[in-house]
Design an enzyme around this catalytic site. Sequence first.
Site, short mmCIF file in Angstrom:
data_model
loop_
_atom_site.label_atom_id
_atom_site.label_comp_id
_atom_site.label_asym_id
_atom_site.label_seq_id
_atom_site.Cartn_x
_atom_site.Cartn_y
_atom_site.Cartn_z
N LYS A 114 17.59 23.99 -13.93
CA LYS A 114 18.68 24.56 -14.65
C LYS A 114 18.57 24.35 -16.28
O LYS A 114 17.74 23.63 -16.66
CB LYS A 114 20.07 23.86 -14.20
CG LYS A 114 20.32 24.60 -12.67
CD LYS A 114 21.69 23.73 -12.28
CE LYS A 114 21.84 24.32 -10.83
NZ LYS A 114 23.15 23.59 -10.20
N TYR B 177 25.22 33.17 -7.15
CA TYR B 177 26.35 32.07 -6.41
C TYR B 177 27.64 33.14 -6.06
O TYR B 177 28.64 32.51 -6.25
CB TYR B 177 26.80 31.37 -7.98
CG TYR B 177 25.91 30.53 -8.29
CD1 TYR B 177 25.46 29.34 -7.76
CD2 TYR B 177 25.18 30.25 -9.78
CE1 TYR B 177 24.65 28.26 -7.98
CE2 TYR B 177 24.53 29.33 -10.07
CZ TYR B 177 24.24 28.28 -9.22
OH TYR B 177 23.37 27.28 -9.89
P1 IDP Z 1 24.19 22.52 -4.77
O1 IDP Z 1 23.68 23.09 -6.06
O2 IDP Z 1 24.17 21.25 -4.38
O3 IDP Z 1 23.93 23.63 -3.63
P2 IDP Z 1 26.96 24.01 -4.54
O4 IDP Z 1 28.11 23.52 -3.80
O5 IDP Z 1 26.23 25.13 -4.05
O6 IDP Z 1 25.94 22.88 -5.01
O7 IDP Z 1 27.39 24.43 -6.10
C1 IDP Z 1 26.48 25.09 -6.93
C2 IDP Z 1 26.64 24.58 -8.32
O8 IDP Z 1 27.68 24.78 -8.96
C3 IDP Z 1 26.45 23.29 -8.36
O9 IDP Z 1 24.99 22.64 -8.40
C4 IDP Z 1 27.09 22.59 -9.75
O10 IDP Z 1 26.17 23.20 -10.78
C5 IDP Z 1 28.32 23.59 -9.55
N1 IDP Z 1 29.56 22.71 -8.92
C6 IDP Z 1 29.59 22.51 -7.64
N2 IDP Z 1 30.66 22.09 -7.42
C7 IDP Z 1 31.49 21.98 -8.60
C8 IDP Z 1 32.46 21.15 -8.87
O11 IDP Z 1 33.38 20.85 -8.21
N3 IDP Z 1 32.62 21.30 -10.24
C9 IDP Z 1 31.85 21.80 -11.33
N4 IDP Z 1 30.65 22.34 -11.04
C10 IDP Z 1 30.52 22.69 -9.58
#
Ligand code: IDP
Length: 139
Positions: A10, A50
């Site tokens: 990222k 996303y």
């Molecule tokens: P992952 O990257 O571990 O698969 P996901 O739940 O798919 O996690 O979320 C995608 C991305 O969105 C995360 O890597 C992070 O950058 C962001 N993100 C996820 N949940 C949150 C949150 O609760 N607050 C802020 N950013 C979040």
Amino acid sequence: MKQRTLLFVKPDGVRRGLIGEIIGRIERKGLRIVAMKMLRFTPELARKHYEEHVSKPFYPALEEFVLSGPVVAMVVEGDDVIELTRAMMGKTRHTEAAPGTIRGDFAFSTTENLIHGSDSPARAEIEIANFFTDAEIVG
Ligand code: IDP
Ligand code: MG
């Protein structure tokens, strides 16, 4: 089972000079990088990649972050590579990612957590096609 996954460093990982650290861990683990490029997200690619998060409250900050600089995307191949790379990444939240994982060792934010990795074979196929043409997968 041999699988492929879509990973990207990222924008925070690129800014912090951690591209080599992250790719090094993938290589030292013995995984095979079969495609790689540096690119910038567009708003369209962010919404596509996303799609499961677009309606969530954190999405605007997430989109702003992934658009904030270049990323280094790659397709990585190996036995059970999806589960394996998810384990190497560590949990999403910086407070929960275990030491020894990429996020556990380097992340200090949930949004800015250094690396993306596909979380299922179905998602991997979609995400690889979002980033790479068949001709760009050369490994
Ligand atoms: P992952 O990257 O571990 O698969 P996901 O739940 O798919 O996690 O979320 C995608 C991305 O969105 C995360 O890597 C992070 O950058 C962001 N993100 C996820 N949940 C949150 C949150 O609760 N607050 C802020 N950013 C979040
Ligand atoms: Mg995810």
